[in-house]
Design a protein around this motif. Sequence first.
Motif, PDB file in Angstrom:
ATOM      1  N   ALA A  64      23.550 -25.461  29.960  1.00 25.53           N
ATOM      2  CA  ALA A  64      24.136 -26.583  29.684  1.00 25.53           C
ATOM      3  C   ALA A  64      24.671 -27.224  30.849  1.00 25.53           C
ATOM      4  O   ALA A  64      25.681 -26.759  31.576  1.00 25.53           O
ATOM      5  CB  ALA A  64      24.315 -25.826  28.789  1.00 25.53           C
ATOM      6  N   MET A  65      24.201 -28.546  30.431  1.00 27.21           N
ATOM      7  CA  MET A  65      24.964 -29.038  31.137  1.00 27.21           C
ATOM      8  C   MET A  65      25.066 -30.470  30.326  1.00 27.21           C
ATOM      9  O   MET A  65      25.143 -31.664  29.900  1.00 27.21           O
ATOM     10  CB  MET A  65      24.154 -29.607  32.290  1.00 27.21           C
ATOM     11  CG  MET A  65      25.349 -31.011  33.872  1.00 27.21           C
ATOM     12  SD  MET A  65      24.119 -31.003  35.035  1.00 27.21           S
ATOM     13  CE  MET A  65      22.768 -31.781  34.956  1.00 27.21           C
ATOM     14  N   ALA A  66      26.586 -31.128  30.191  1.00 26.43           N
ATOM     15  CA  ALA A  66      27.646 -32.129  29.601  1.00 26.43           C
ATOM     16  C   ALA A  66      26.173 -32.562  27.868  1.00 26.43           C
ATOM     17  O   ALA A  66      26.188 -33.351  27.982  1.00 26.43           O
ATOM     18  CB  ALA A  66      27.160 -33.320  30.017  1.00 26.43           C
ATOM     19  N   ARG A  67      26.631 -31.229  27.305  1.00 22.88           N
ATOM     20  CA  ARG A  67      26.014 -31.160  25.878  1.00 22.88           C
ATOM     21  C   ARG A  67      24.236 -31.439  26.151  1.00 22.88           C
ATOM     22  O   ARG A  67      23.354 -31.802  24.965  1.00 22.88           O
ATOM     23  CB  ARG A  67      26.378 -32.592  24.905  1.00 22.88           C
ATOM     24  CG  ARG A  67      27.495 -31.911  25.338  1.00 22.88           C
ATOM     25  CD  ARG A  67      27.917 -32.540  23.756  1.00 22.88           C
ATOM     26  NE  ARG A  67      28.045 -34.135  23.571  1.00 22.88           N
ATOM     27  CZ  ARG A  67      29.672 -34.798  24.243  1.00 22.88           C
ATOM     28  NH1 ARG A  67      30.334 -33.767  23.846  1.00 22.88           N
ATOM     29  NH2 ARG A  67      29.157 -36.173  24.008  1.00 22.88           N
ATOM     30  N   PRO A  86      30.807 -30.335  33.679  1.00 20.32           N
ATOM     31  CA  PRO A  86      30.825 -29.691  32.656  1.00 20.32           C
ATOM     32  C   PRO A  86      29.359 -28.679  32.659  1.00 20.32           C
ATOM     33  O   PRO A  86      28.723 -29.210  32.246  1.00 20.32           O
ATOM     34  CB  PRO A  86      31.463 -30.166  31.210  1.00 20.32           C
ATOM     35  CG  PRO A  86      30.433 -31.262  31.207  1.00 20.32           C
ATOM     36  CD  PRO A  86      30.653 -32.107  32.711  1.00 20.32           C
ATOM     37  N   ILE A  87      29.502 -27.248  33.099  1.00 23.06           N
ATOM     38  CA  ILE A  87      28.404 -26.349  33.178  1.00 23.06           C
ATOM     39  C   ILE A  87      28.330 -25.280  32.763  1.00 23.06           C
ATOM     40  O   ILE A  87      29.502 -25.116  32.841  1.00 23.06           O
ATOM     41  CB  ILE A  87      27.657 -26.290  34.626  1.00 23.06           C
ATOM     42  CG1 ILE A  87      27.484 -28.014  35.092  1.00 23.06           C
ATOM     43  CG2 ILE A  87      26.498 -25.542  34.689  1.00 23.06           C
ATOM     44  CD1 ILE A  87      27.632 -27.166  36.381  1.00 23.06           C
ATOM     45  N   SER A  88      27.574 -24.760  31.286  1.00 25.79           N
ATOM     46  CA  SER A  88      28.168 -23.469  30.940  1.00 25.79           C
ATOM     47  C   SER A  88      26.607 -23.399  30.492  1.00 25.79           C
ATOM     48  O   SER A  88      25.727 -23.629  30.618  1.00 25.79           O
ATOM     49  CB  SER A  88      28.463 -24.312  29.890  1.00 25.79           C
ATOM     50  OG  SER A  88      28.348 -24.893  28.530  1.00 25.79           O
ATOM     51  N   HIS A  89      26.722 -21.798  29.198  1.00 29.41           N
ATOM     52  CA  HIS A  89      25.695 -21.210  29.140  1.00 29.41           C
ATOM     53  C   HIS A  89      24.734 -20.815  30.172  1.00 29.41           C
ATOM     54  O   HIS A  89      23.083 -21.218  29.962  1.00 29.41           O
ATOM     55  CB  HIS A  89      24.812 -21.520  28.271  1.00 29.41           C
ATOM     56  CG  HIS A  89      26.039 -21.433  27.209  1.00 29.41           C
ATOM     57  ND1 HIS A  89      26.753 -22.619  26.792  1.00 29.41           N
ATOM     58  CD2 HIS A  89      26.313 -21.108  25.727  1.00 29.41           C
ATOM     59  CE1 HIS A  89      27.760 -22.304  25.695  1.00 29.41           C
ATOM     60  NE2 HIS A  89      27.310 -21.008  25.448  1.00 29.41           N
ATOM     61  N   ILE A  91      31.240 -22.406  34.011  1.00 27.03           N
ATOM     62  CA  ILE A  91      31.473 -22.419  35.149  1.00 27.03           C
ATOM     63  C   ILE A  91      32.655 -23.644  35.460  1.00 27.03           C
ATOM     64  O   ILE A  91      32.390 -24.704  34.887  1.00 27.03           O
ATOM     65  CB  ILE A  91      29.574 -23.282  35.969  1.00 27.03           C
ATOM     66  CG1 ILE A  91      29.483 -22.313  35.883  1.00 27.03           C
ATOM     67  CG2 ILE A  91      30.398 -23.406  37.359  1.00 27.03           C
ATOM     68  CD1 ILE A  91      28.200 -22.938  36.517  1.00 27.03           C
ATOM     69  N   LYS A  92      33.429 -23.012  35.961  1.00 25.52           N
ATOM     70  CA  LYS A  92      34.660 -24.197  36.151  1.00 25.52           C
ATOM     71  C   LYS A  92      34.622 -25.631  36.912  1.00 25.52           C
ATOM     72  O   LYS A  92      34.447 -25.135  38.105  1.00 25.52           O
ATOM     73  CB  LYS A  92      36.129 -23.268  36.651  1.00 25.52           C
ATOM     74  CG  LYS A  92      37.148 -23.831  36.536  1.00 25.52           C
ATOM     75  CD  LYS A  92      38.503 -23.019  36.891  1.00 25.52           C
ATOM     76  CE  LYS A  92      37.925 -22.075  37.831  1.00 25.52           C
ATOM     77  NZ  LYS A  92      39.684 -20.935  37.795  1.00 25.52           N
ATOM     78  N   SER A  93      34.498 -26.432  36.388  1.00 23.11           N
ATOM     79  CA  SER A  93      34.144 -27.600  37.122  1.00 23.11           C
ATOM     80  C   SER A  93      34.925 -28.817  37.471  1.00 23.11           C
ATOM     81  O   SER A  93      35.078 -28.626  36.268  1.00 23.11           O
ATOM     82  CB  SER A  93      32.966 -27.321  37.619  1.00 23.11           C
ATOM     83  OG  SER A  93      32.467 -29.230  37.994  1.00 23.11           O
ATOM     84  N   ARG A  94      35.318 -29.352  37.925  1.00 24.04           N
ATOM     85  CA  ARG A  94      36.250 -30.592  37.736  1.00 24.04           C
ATOM     86  C   ARG A  94      34.862 -31.847  37.379  1.00 24.04           C
ATOM     87  O   ARG A  94      35.852 -32.184  36.800  1.00 24.04           O
ATOM     88  CB  ARG A  94      36.640 -31.081  39.236  1.00 24.04           C
ATOM     89  CG  ARG A  94      38.204 -30.144  39.369  1.00 24.04           C
ATOM     90  CD  ARG A  94      38.515 -31.475  40.792  1.00 24.04           C
ATOM     91  NE  ARG A  94      37.736 -31.114  42.222  1.00 24.04           N
ATOM     92  CZ  ARG A  94      38.524 -32.036  42.867  1.00 24.04           C
ATOM     93  NH1 ARG A  94      39.716 -31.649  42.822  1.00 24.04           N
ATOM     94  NH2 ARG A  94      37.486 -31.821  44.471  1.00 24.04           N
TER      95      ARG A  94
END
Length: 707
Positions: free
Chosen positions: A429-432, A406-409, A400-403
């Motif tokens: 996943a958010m900020a590891r 960081p969010i992914s997976h 997810i493109k966020s300023r």
Amino acid sequence: MTAPPPKDVTGETPATGFFGSRAWRILRNTLVGIFATLFIIWLVLFVTKGRFLKQPFESVTTRMAGRDVKVGGDFQLYFAPLKIKFYAEGLSIANPKWASRPNLFQAQKIDMRVSPLSLLFGNRRIYWLDLTGGSGDLEWNTDHTANTWTFADTGGKPFKLPRIDRATVVGTKVRYIDPRMRLLADLGLDPIAATNKQIGKEVELHGTGQIRDTPFRLVAQLKSPDATLDRGENKLVARAWAAGNVIDVAGTLPSATDIEHVPLRMRARGRNLADLLGIIGVVLPNTRDYALRAQLVKDGAEYRFTHMAGRFGDSDLAGRLTIVNGERLRLDAALATRELDIVDAAPFIGYNPDIVAAKGAVAAAAATGAAPQRVLPDAALPVAELQRFDAGLHWTIQDIKSRNVPISHVDLTLALDRGRLALSPLSFAMARGNVASDLIFDTRSRPALDTYDIRLSPTPMGRLLAGYGVDESGTSGTIKGRIQLKGRGDTIHDSLATSSGRVAFIMPSGSFWTRNAQLSELDIGTFIQKMFEHKLKEPVQINCGLIAFTVRDGIAAADPIIIDTKKNVILGRGGLSFKNESLDLAFRADGKQFSLFSAQSPVGLNGYFARPGIQVISPELLARAGGGVGLATVASPLAAILAFIDVGDAKSAACGPILAGAHAQAMRTTKGKPRDDVGNGTTAKSESGKESAADRKKQRKKFLGIF
């Protein structure tokens, strides 16, 4: 010897074989009679044009079709000379009684030449067709068990177009109705002139209609009309315009009216993907402009969209979708996205993505009906629509493109069953760190019963808060937490405004940037000293910390907020309101070490979620400043410093209850004694958790938005 008398042969027939036999004469006479009869019939039909067969034709075809067949004008049926000529004016074939119009087919004039043998053997063949003013009415019944173009109770069968060598078609229209799809289409066929099985140009079909409550316009082209006349391939291209969307369909059909099990190429584009699915009554969050392509295969009531790919807004989308148009409409989808723009995710919580992109979250919340300075959307769940169809979805998002965060997976499983919408599980996943959640919106009860259960695994704070000005290299502490809330409402705001439950975030041992800690505790002496020594990133060791709230009817009370560090004990008291998103919190840092210039007074956090404010000059600080002025007046200027001295008597916190996420009453010092400075789970900002009636009334008005 006397010779025998001669034999009499005067009555004997000479032997001539089969053609001289009696059998031959019978066969010959029979054949002559048949051909003579056929010739007489042909001659009578040719001379009279078979007009006298009008009533027998109506009677026989009515009995065979089970429908009334009428000829309103001239009628001709004869051999001309060897081809069957059929001519009728005002021909009509009735519809079943349940149909909305009286006739399945009617024509001002129909004139054709038919191969006689094709009626008995093989595929039917028409040498010449001239159709003027034709009108067809194709309609399904409400239960979708019968249609108007099937003359038996065996269910609908596709119409097989006969082979046509030459055709002239003028002023022909077709109406199609499907009550299950709530589809009505009125289509017109452009004039056709075909000779020797050659039309020589594309045949176009155009018209308008309505699907459910949405009007549409349609243009279709038969790209291979010559092959169609010869019962060959049928290359079809169609384009429809509906609700701001453009839909293109192309493919090769086995027959002109058969689309079952045929792979069709499909493209769609428009301003909002929600408008496209809204045509068939499916609710979808709003999107920015989109463009998608897929392969469509119809299998009875099932429509399968495979190899789907495209984009919406600045995000990509791929996967498959199946729509079943049964007693209840159902959608099943498996989707995958490589990168999702955070703006395109805004509609999932009720925001308009275009407003978010142009003006931000506050403006988007206001557009949903939220009050000024609110960020929680007030867009209502489409309750009626959610109860009309069912759905199942599995969606994976790589990034997810966020300023800021960081969010992914992302891995989302969605289930909609008769108005109960479950996003369970929803993980990312958010900020590891990892977030797992279960969100339930049950619209079967009114207002909707909403449940939120969100779990955050240990996550690095530096990475999590890097987008908010925290230095990742100077912050090594982690945080974990859980949000459990249950409320009623048809919007996110309403459900949280009535919610009850608990919010708790736990910080195990770690470190964070020194400057952040000193700013929060207003330790002026230490902060200035470190600033001049250029040690602004010296880490402060966190022993343990807990930021927790108990929520009752939309009001969250600190229960407790306590962070134990190497040098300080940071305490927070007060609360916040989901009703109007107001904040009323006070933070105070008591030092464990002696400090000459320590304000040692609460720092207020007020304002609203959208625009929080920090109140550095508190009444306590003003009182201490007044005391300092008094001492300076009575004694000496140096005595004024005594009002700001922190003797460093803060009591270290026992980390057991903190790491367990316990309530304020369970907090202890390292010596095992109950703490008397964390409040008692109320919104009061005093150490004891008690407040005066006036303060309580003032705070209640603020939380309820009463001014």
